[in-house]
Design a protein around this motif. Structure first.
Motif, short mmCIF file in Angstrom:
data_model
loop_
_atom_site.label_atom_id
_atom_site.label_comp_id
_atom_site.label_asym_id
_atom_site.label_seq_id
_atom_site.Cartn_x
_atom_site.Cartn_y
_atom_site.Cartn_z
N ALA A 1 0.84 -1.20 0.00
CA ALA A 1 0.00 0.00 0.00
C ALA A 1 0.87 1.25 0.00
CB ALA A 1 -0.93 -0.01 1.21
N VAL A 2 1.90 1.23 0.81
CA VAL A 2 2.85 2.36 0.86
C VAL A 2 3.51 2.54 -0.50
CG1 VAL A 2 5.07 3.05 1.85
CG2 VAL A 2 3.23 2.24 3.34
N PHE A 3 3.92 1.45 -1.09
CA PHE A 3 4.58 1.48 -2.40
C PHE A 3 3.64 2.06 -3.46
CE2 PHE A 3 6.24 -0.71 -6.26
CZ PHE A 3 7.53 -0.20 -6.24
N ALA B 1 2.30 6.64 -6.91
CA ALA B 1 1.23 7.44 -7.52
C ALA B 1 1.75 8.83 -7.90
CB ALA B 1 0.05 7.55 -6.57
N ASP B 2 2.75 9.30 -7.17
CA ASP B 2 3.39 10.59 -7.47
C ASP B 2 4.89 10.41 -7.22
OD1 ASP B 2 3.74 13.27 -8.11
OD2 ASP B 2 3.43 13.92 -6.05
N PRO B 3 5.57 9.74 -8.16
CA PRO B 3 6.97 9.36 -7.93
C PRO B 3 7.93 10.55 -7.91
CG PRO B 3 6.31 8.79 -10.16
CD PRO B 3 5.08 9.33 -9.46
N ASP C 1 6.84 -4.08 -12.39
CA ASP C 1 6.66 -3.74 -13.80
C ASP C 1 5.65 -2.62 -14.04
OD1 ASP C 1 8.53 -5.61 -14.47
OD2 ASP C 1 7.08 -7.18 -14.85
N SER C 2 4.53 -2.66 -13.36
CA SER C 2 3.51 -1.64 -13.62
C SER C 2 2.64 -1.47 -12.38
CB SER C 2 2.63 -2.04 -14.80
OG SER C 2 1.80 -3.13 -14.45
N GLU C 3 1.99 -0.32 -12.29
CA GLU C 3 1.07 -0.08 -11.18
C GLU C 3 -0.04 -1.12 -11.18
OE1 GLU C 3 -2.40 3.03 -10.17
OE2 GLU C 3 -0.46 3.94 -10.63
N LEU C 4 -0.52 -1.48 -12.35
CA LEU C 4 -1.58 -2.48 -12.46
C LEU C 4 -1.15 -3.82 -11.88
CD1 LEU C 4 -4.42 -3.14 -13.47
CD2 LEU C 4 -3.40 -3.73 -15.67
N GLU C 5 0.07 -4.24 -12.21
CA GLU C 5 0.58 -5.52 -11.70
C GLU C 5 0.78 -5.46 -10.19
OE1 GLU C 5 4.02 -8.84 -12.62
OE2 GLU C 5 4.28 -6.82 -13.40
N ILE C 6 1.32 -4.35 -9.70
CA ILE C 6 1.53 -4.19 -8.25
C ILE C 6 0.19 -4.21 -7.53
CG2 ILE C 6 2.41 -2.66 -6.44
CD1 ILE C 6 4.35 -1.57 -8.69
#
Length: 137
Positions: free
Chosen positions: A22-24, A29-31, A69-74
């Motif tokens: 969740a933290v990751f 979300a705003d790297p 790899d991607s936000e979706l995968e995470i």
């Protein structure tokens, strides 16, 4: 009175995957590299404030391995882990369900606020996390 049951190593890893993931997700979300350092300290403070079974799960054992790899995968790993973590705690240590939710949401919020205020992307991710934590309700 409901007795607290010890969590297995896999169950502790599920709680940790959800919380750290969740933290990751909020951080990504705003790297930003400089923000990452502040965000890490902010999240660790929230997790250190936990207690009981939740603190034991979040501070012991190996770190979770999250896809990169991607936000979706995470998200496809982390959000179900959050839902499963709540279900595990409901079964084995019901008083700790609220603690886990509070710690995860506090860590996510601290990460979002750690660098320059909360962005709309971070807010949206926190709402997805909140939804995953509530799904097992």
């Amino acid at each position: 009175m409901i007795m607290e049951q010890r969590l297995t190593a896999d169950e502790r890893l599920t709680l940790k995957t959800g919380a750290f993931g969740a933290v990751f997700l909020v951080s990504n979300a705003d790297p930003g590299m400089l923000a990452l350092i502040r965000e890490s300290f902010a999240a660790s403070g929230a997790m250190a404030d936990s207690s009981g079974v939740v603190k034991e799960a979040l501070t012991s054992g190996p770190l979770p391995k999250l896809p990169r790899d991607s936000e979706l995968e995470i998200a496809s790993v982390v959000l179900p882990a959050l839902t499963r973590a709540v279900a595990i705690l409901r079964e084995k240590s019901p008083p700790d369900v609220a603690t886990y939710r509070d710690v995860v949401l506090a860590a996510a919020d601290r990460v979002a606020r750690a660098h320059g205020g909360v962005t709309p992307e971070e807010t949206a991710m926190i709402e997805r996390i909140r939804g995953a934590l509530a799904e097992a309700a």
